[in-house]
Design a protein around this motif. Sequence first.
Motif: not given
Lengths: 295, 298, 307
Positions: A137-162
């Motif tokens: 599970a820890i080894a797989l975390t290494f794979f998951n992190l990039p995709l997870l971080v970037r897609s979560i960040e992207g969707s947070l970013h997409a929330v309008p500033n208003s």
Amino acid sequence: MTPHQSDRIATQLINLLVGIVVLILLFLLGDIVLSGFPHISWHFLTSPSSSFSAGGGVRDQLFNSLYLLVLTLIISFPLALGSAIYLSEYAGDNWFTGLIRTAIEVLSSLPSVVVGLFGYLLFVIEFHMGFSILSGAIALTFFNLPLLVRSIEGSLHAVPNSQREAGSALGLSNWRTIRGIILPVALPGILTGIILSAGRVFGEAAALIYTAGQSAPLLDYSNWNPTSSSSFLNPMRPAETLAVHIWKVNTEGVTPDAVSISAGASAVLIIVILIFNFGARAIGNQMYKKMTGGK
Amino acid sequence: MHKKTLVSTLVAFSLTGLLLGGCGSKSSQKSASDDTKAAKVTKITAVGSTALQPLVEQAAQDYQASNKNVNLTVQGGGSGTGLSQVQQGAVQVGNSDIFAEQSSGIKADKLVDHKVAVVGMAPVVNPSTGVTNVSMAQLRDIFTGKITNWKQVGGKDQKIAVINRAQGSGTRATFEGAVLEGKKAVTSQEQDSNGTVQKLVSSTPGAISYLAFSYVNEKVKALSIDNVKPTDKNVTSNKWTIWSYEHMYTKGQPDKATEGFLKYMSSDKVQGSLVNKLGYISIHDMKVTKNAKNVVTK
Amino acid sequence: MDDIQKKLMSPSKASREDITGRIISYTCIAAIIILVISILYFITSRGVATFTTNHVNLWQFLSGEEWNPGTLNDHGQPQVGALPMIVTSFSVTILAALLATPFAIAVALFMTDIAPKNGAKFLQPVIELLVGIPSVVYGFIGLTVVVPAIRHIFGGTGSGILAGTIVLFVMVLPTITSLAVDALRAVPAYFRSASLALGATRFQTIYKVLLRAAMPRLLTAVIFGMARAFGEALAVQMVIGNAVLMPHNLVTPTATLTSQLTTNIGNTIMGTLPNNALWSLALILLLMSLVFNLIIRYIGKRGEIKS
């Protein structure tokens, strides 16, 4: 060419490309499911695998895949969520943030066998965790992190500033705004990240061979004590997942029915992923509706 | 309210993660200290050769059923991994397809060899080639790239597609030791597993490779060499020369628990039935022995 | 008086909450940075050992075409030339990404703008499903369907860059598509409304507004797709032929960095040259994907519109 003509042509082109993709999808899934379906039976799903005689099943492998997914998500999701919040809400737009982003993205191109060996040398040997689901599970975390971080960040970013401004105007702290307003709005995008990374967990083999191992000791499903070595809940036992099992029977399997086991296991895997994806979306939509107060 | 639940679920999740991690390292430390006491459950880990893994894994399962005080973990990873890990003392047993002496970077005198089975290998071709027998010299010329068409060895007019095994793999070392006489193989396709090679040879016209006996099926044609058929019987008398041992290496003499398991591996219970079922040849059946320099003695 | 002063001077509940939040997210990012650094350090330290411990010439490593780490050449130098693998890895990745991106963006547009209802309902789950199919399964479908087809059309063995590209195309498609869908969905609705209100056709809106507004995230999608293609081993290994030969065309057997790495790493002894050389391949892979990443980012910066 008038704008309307080009519009029509473009639409046709898009439809054509989509059509080709759909055909490929149908072929792939049809091929896997049709060739595997005849081999799926209650016996196949509920009996342990066999190393040389015919008639082995995939019970333990199926459970291990699911258990590994849960453990991996428990480790990687909070980490990814926290980091994504940092990147999207707190980080300044400077070289350091850029460096972190690039480093995380480069991480995702590592061949899985490299991550596997890294996990083996560090967790299995150095930290004495042995071949275990937890190491996997820890080894797989290494794979998951990039995709997870970037897609979560992207969707947070997409929330309008208003929305953020609305939170501030109500006198809420930043953190409360993130928790109460932004995260719920970003939920669908976060779900995509989870589903994609879950897919990789289900399908990964090379990294797990060196960390979670490729043998499945007999499990005792009535033993609920997670510290006992034969208990199915013990995260410190070696575990072979479905994908690893498929890899194993295809490469070094000596059972006479290796072909049908591989086909059946692939079909089972597809069905499980399908159920997981639909389930995750359904639950996600429920939560989304509840939390955003939408209809 | 539900927002709070979301956050608290997250917190709970991460806490469980931490806890599990903590417990994990603790429990493994405990089992490591158990090793020294040898009073309770002893943990034995064997890693290495993927070809040998099914045999050891099955034997380990049977052994554990009657010996509750041993906890055996058998994993793959490749012969190289097995040898280097047992040399470092990271695992108790290193499974290998090749002699430790044949592997550079391994101090073979520190390791003790336990031969547990013999595996025979046969050159296999795609059935479309129309060849059933070659001479040893012809086989050598095919793999060194001198013969490039099947009609040169009495088959159809078809280009030869050589599929070799991964450099440094035990199977390739055995094959090259027995066939190539020190000459260098032509650079060609390489695959590292019996299953993939079997599928490639059966689907590629003109393909030749080599497989362990147990992977030869009706979709590929096993060649005779100088009219000697690749059978278990011919291996035991060394009439068929392409064979190797499967080794289980320990660092120095094995401890009591490991020794018990290794004894079980060479007992009639394993050698008499399990070994044959998995397509190996029992070491007790061999009428000859081979050493690390490929010298065969009766 | 003191009470009020104390109340005014001490941090409010909100700012205390905010500090908690900051601590949590900073801890997470710190943990990730540690993870990234540890694995990068690990690979680098092993990867440079070929050059520092085994004294292989870096230029020879990058430009040589003979890969036989176990044996020495006539000059007593180990034969470690990684050029064929670098070229092949580069080719399959670029080709697969070039092939997959138009399809992925078309499918994404179809789901977000052309047929949002049915498209999203059926296509999305199915496409996401593809991510979870194990590489081995892709490899075997490639071996039984793609390779024979290529052999039939072009002759030869059928394995090679073309087969690798086709398999990778299917493998990276879901990653790029899913991320592209999110990118397009994230474009605020008023962008679309404004463009349509100005009398633009749907295609004009897509081309001039949507794609540009979503550009940074679309590029991230492509980067992730390429990263997947770059690092993929088990499937490619089966269809590419895995022969360390310079690729002269798209249908002769050759090898990628990852296929060579995965095939041989289990058979080599840690600390010896054959093993170190494989880690050097991993290091090259890492550096190459870094370069890719920077190039794409640079292109993205130029096409970006500020919102």
